[in-house]
Design a protein around this motif. Structure first.
Motif: not given
Length: 89
Positions: A12-23, A83-89
């Motif tokens: 989760s932490a890595l995903g958030w650092r890669l711009a994944l939404s915290r949701a 899941a792609r729709s949860f990546v925040e640019a």
């Protein structure tokens, strides 16, 4: 950030650092062959990362980059499908 373990917190932490939404977060289960374990997966589920032990008995070789498989699996989940729709640019 190097992900040293493939556990829900570090993924989760890595995903958030890669711009994944915290949701979105990762959840761990220990088996996929029991209905009770499958029922523990939060819905909706956007991907499944399967972690398999690597040892001499499995007949597979060690990977060159210690966390390479987990990171590639994470990127695959983030960049493909819903899941792609949860990546925040």
């Amino acid at each position: 950030m190097q992900c040293k373990e493939n556990n829900p917190e570090s993924m989760s932490a890595l995903g958030w650092r890669l711009a994944l939404s915290r949701a979105v977060k990762f959840t761990g289960i220990y088996r996929i062959d029991e209905p009770e374990m499958i029922a523990m997966i939060p819905r909706p589920c956007y991907g499944l990362l399967l972690v398999c032990p690597v040892n001499k008995a499995s007949g597979t070789s060690q990977q060159t980059i210690g966390t390479g498989c987990g990171i590639i699996a994470l990127l695959h989940c983030l960049l493909n499908g819903r899941a792609r729709s949860f990546v925040e640019a």
